[in-house]
Scaffold this active site. Structure first.
Site, PDB file in Angstrom:
ATOM      1  N   MET A 293      -5.900  -4.155 -13.279  1.00  0.00           N
ATOM      2  CA  MET A 293      -7.306  -3.819 -13.048  1.00  0.00           C
ATOM      3  C   MET A 293      -7.974  -4.916 -12.245  1.00  0.00           C
ATOM      4  O   MET A 293      -7.632  -6.086 -12.355  1.00  0.00           O
ATOM      5  CB  MET A 293      -8.028  -3.644 -14.380  1.00  0.00           C
ATOM      6  CG  MET A 293      -7.653  -2.367 -15.107  1.00  0.00           C
ATOM      7  SD  MET A 293      -8.664  -2.069 -16.583  1.00  0.00           S
ATOM      8  CE  MET A 293      -8.005  -3.301 -17.694  1.00  0.00           C
TER       9      MET A 293
ATOM     10  N   SER B  74      -1.496  -7.831 -13.567  1.00  0.00           N
ATOM     11  CA  SER B  74      -2.400  -7.836 -14.714  1.00  0.00           C
ATOM     12  C   SER B  74      -1.955  -6.748 -15.682  1.00  0.00           C
ATOM     13  O   SER B  74      -0.817  -6.772 -16.150  1.00  0.00           O
ATOM     14  CB  SER B  74      -3.850  -7.645 -14.248  1.00  0.00           C
ATOM     15  OG  SER B  74      -4.741  -7.757 -15.340  1.00  0.00           O
ATOM     16  N   THR B  75      -2.798  -5.762 -15.959  1.00  0.00           N
ATOM     17  CA  THR B  75      -2.474  -4.723 -16.928  1.00  0.00           C
ATOM     18  C   THR B  75      -1.194  -3.989 -16.535  1.00  0.00           C
ATOM     19  O   THR B  75      -1.083  -3.482 -15.424  1.00  0.00           O
ATOM     20  CB  THR B  75      -3.622  -3.711 -17.032  1.00  0.00           C
ATOM     21  OG1 THR B  75      -4.842  -4.412 -17.264  1.00  0.00           O
ATOM     22  CG2 THR B  75      -3.374  -2.728 -18.156  1.00  0.00           C
TER      23      THR B  75
ATOM     24  N   HIS C 129      -2.064 -12.200 -15.415  1.00  0.00           N
ATOM     25  CA  HIS C 129      -3.216 -12.349 -16.302  1.00  0.00           C
ATOM     26  C   HIS C 129      -2.761 -12.126 -17.740  1.00  0.00           C
ATOM     27  O   HIS C 129      -2.144 -11.099 -18.053  1.00  0.00           O
ATOM     28  CB  HIS C 129      -4.303 -11.320 -15.968  1.00  0.00           C
ATOM     29  CG  HIS C 129      -4.777 -11.391 -14.550  1.00  0.00           C
ATOM     30  ND1 HIS C 129      -5.564 -10.408 -13.991  1.00  0.00           N
ATOM     31  CD2 HIS C 129      -4.591 -12.318 -13.581  1.00  0.00           C
ATOM     32  CE1 HIS C 129      -5.843 -10.725 -12.737  1.00  0.00           C
ATOM     33  NE2 HIS C 129      -5.256 -11.885 -12.458  1.00  0.00           N
TER      34      HIS C 129
ATOM     35  N   ASP D   6      -8.076  -9.047  -8.112  1.00  0.00           N
ATOM     36  CA  ASP D   6      -7.407 -10.339  -7.942  1.00  0.00           C
ATOM     37  C   ASP D   6      -6.128 -10.179  -7.136  1.00  0.00           C
ATOM     38  O   ASP D   6      -5.370  -9.218  -7.319  1.00  0.00           O
ATOM     39  CB  ASP D   6      -7.088 -10.951  -9.306  1.00  0.00           C
ATOM     40  CG  ASP D   6      -6.556 -12.373  -9.189  1.00  0.00           C
ATOM     41  OD1 ASP D   6      -7.015 -13.107  -8.297  1.00  0.00           O
ATOM     42  OD2 ASP D   6      -5.668 -12.732  -9.987  1.00  0.00           O
TER      43      ASP D   6
END
Length: 354
Positions: free
Chosen positions: A280, A165-166, A192, A283
């Site tokens: 973050m 993600s991030t 993501h 997941d």
């Protein structure tokens, strides 16, 4: 409880867009817009002067473009940078991933809406992202890990999945650029990302690695040496026959890493591997645990090399893997896990039994 506001610098060369962003952000009581810049050079100056908590950054700027400005900011006055770019322009999308390489944390598409309520909804989502970004530790450069931990031996997997993600796109670029074009397994990715940026990410990664990076097609057979991403708004899965499957996202993180890894565990059993990279939330942790229970290879990125140690921490706390792996060692781990003996077994998913 702290009442300190999140100080935001808005960077956009369009006065209309800058006014819109300022109005939308300041509807959130936790946010204060402390400055605005209409070009890259001014953005760098104000970042040094104001030391904002978060910067929203357009990319197609006069003078220094977005990635160049971000590079200067991250070396002179590090801040959390959220790119807000028009996804309709290919150059802007491509610059977005250059911006992430320079230190930006996230990409968000500019609003493409037709009424005030939709615009306010987009603004609430933007403000929420800014508030989340404000909690991320600021780093001026990715840490270098000089002592990689020992890696696994003896593993033989037929497919590998990665969830991020991030901070994920630059991490994926580092990992994939170290893998050879004749990698004997396919790699499946759940990164993501905002709708509109996936194709640009695929194009960008194709330029930095030797592997064939592409968008998965529903029902196609997964091939070695290829890296598969789902279409915008879809989750990527693997069925019992080893075919790629796409399904509309059911909400939550998109694409969903748990969905991907759980499908791999069900289809391949101990002959699959999975990893959770920077990001973050949680997941990927449950999906990684499913792979571990099936006997497959699992890892999580370590805290020192993660931009955000949220998802990897969740995986470790769930005991889906042991400890963490530095980003610099991930490619070697994947290579070791898919080493082949002198003969090539038939690669047909069997749920983990041979």
């Amino acid at each position: 409880m702290s009442t300190k506001k999140i100080r935001v610098l808005v960077v956009d060369d369009s006065p209309t867009m800058a006014n819109t962003l300022t109005a939308l952000l300041t509807e959130e009581p936790r946010i204060e817009v402390v400055g605005r810049a209409a070009d890259g050079n001014r953005a760098v100056q104000l970042a040094r002067l104001l030391r904002p908590d978060v910067i929203t950054m357009d990319l197609l700027l006069p003078g220094l473009d977005g990635p160049a400005a971000i590079g200067h900011i991250m070396s002179q006055a590090p801040a959390r940078i959220l790119v807000v770019s028009a996804v309709a322009e290919q150059r802007g999308v491509d610059l977005g991933f250059q911006a992430m390489s320079a230190g930006a944390l996230e990409l968000i598409g500019k609003p493409n809406v037709t009424n005030a309520e939709e615009l306010r909804k987009w603004g609430r989502e933007l403000a929420h992202s800014v508030c989340l970004m404000a909690e991320v530790p600021v780093i001026s450069r990715r840490p270098r890990v000089s002592q990689p931990q020992p890696l696994l031996t003896g593993a033989r997997v037929d497919v590998f999945g990665l969830v991020a993600s991030t901070g994920g796109p630059p991490a994926l670029a580092e990992v994939l650029s170290k893998l050879p074009k004749d990698l004997p397994v396919p790699v499946l990715i759940a990164q993501h990302i905002t709708v509109g940026f996936t194709q640009g990410m695929v194009r960008w990664l194709s330029q930095v690695c030797e592997l064939n990076v592409l968008m998965a097609r529903d029902g196609e057979r997964l091939e070695p040496g290829r890296v598969y991403f789902p279409l915008d708004g879809h989750d990527l899965l693997v069925d019992s026959a080893g075919m790629a499957r796409l399904q509309r996202s059911q909400g939550g993180p998109c694409p969903n890493g748990d969905v991907l890894l759980q499908s791999m565990a069900a289809a391949y059993g101990r002959r699959c591997g999975g990893g959770v990279l920077t990001g973050m939330g949680e997941d990927g942790a449950r999906g990684l645990l499913a792979i571990r229970i099936a006997g497959g290879v699992t890892f999580a990125q370590d805290e020192a090399s993660s931009v955000v140690y949220g998802m990897p921490r969740a995986a470790v706390e769930l005991k889906a893997t042991d400890g963490g792996v530095p980003l610099s060692s991930v490619a070697e781990l994947i290579l070791q896990s898919c080493q082949r003996p002198s003969f090539r077994p038939t690669r047909v998913p069997d749920g983990g039994s041979r």
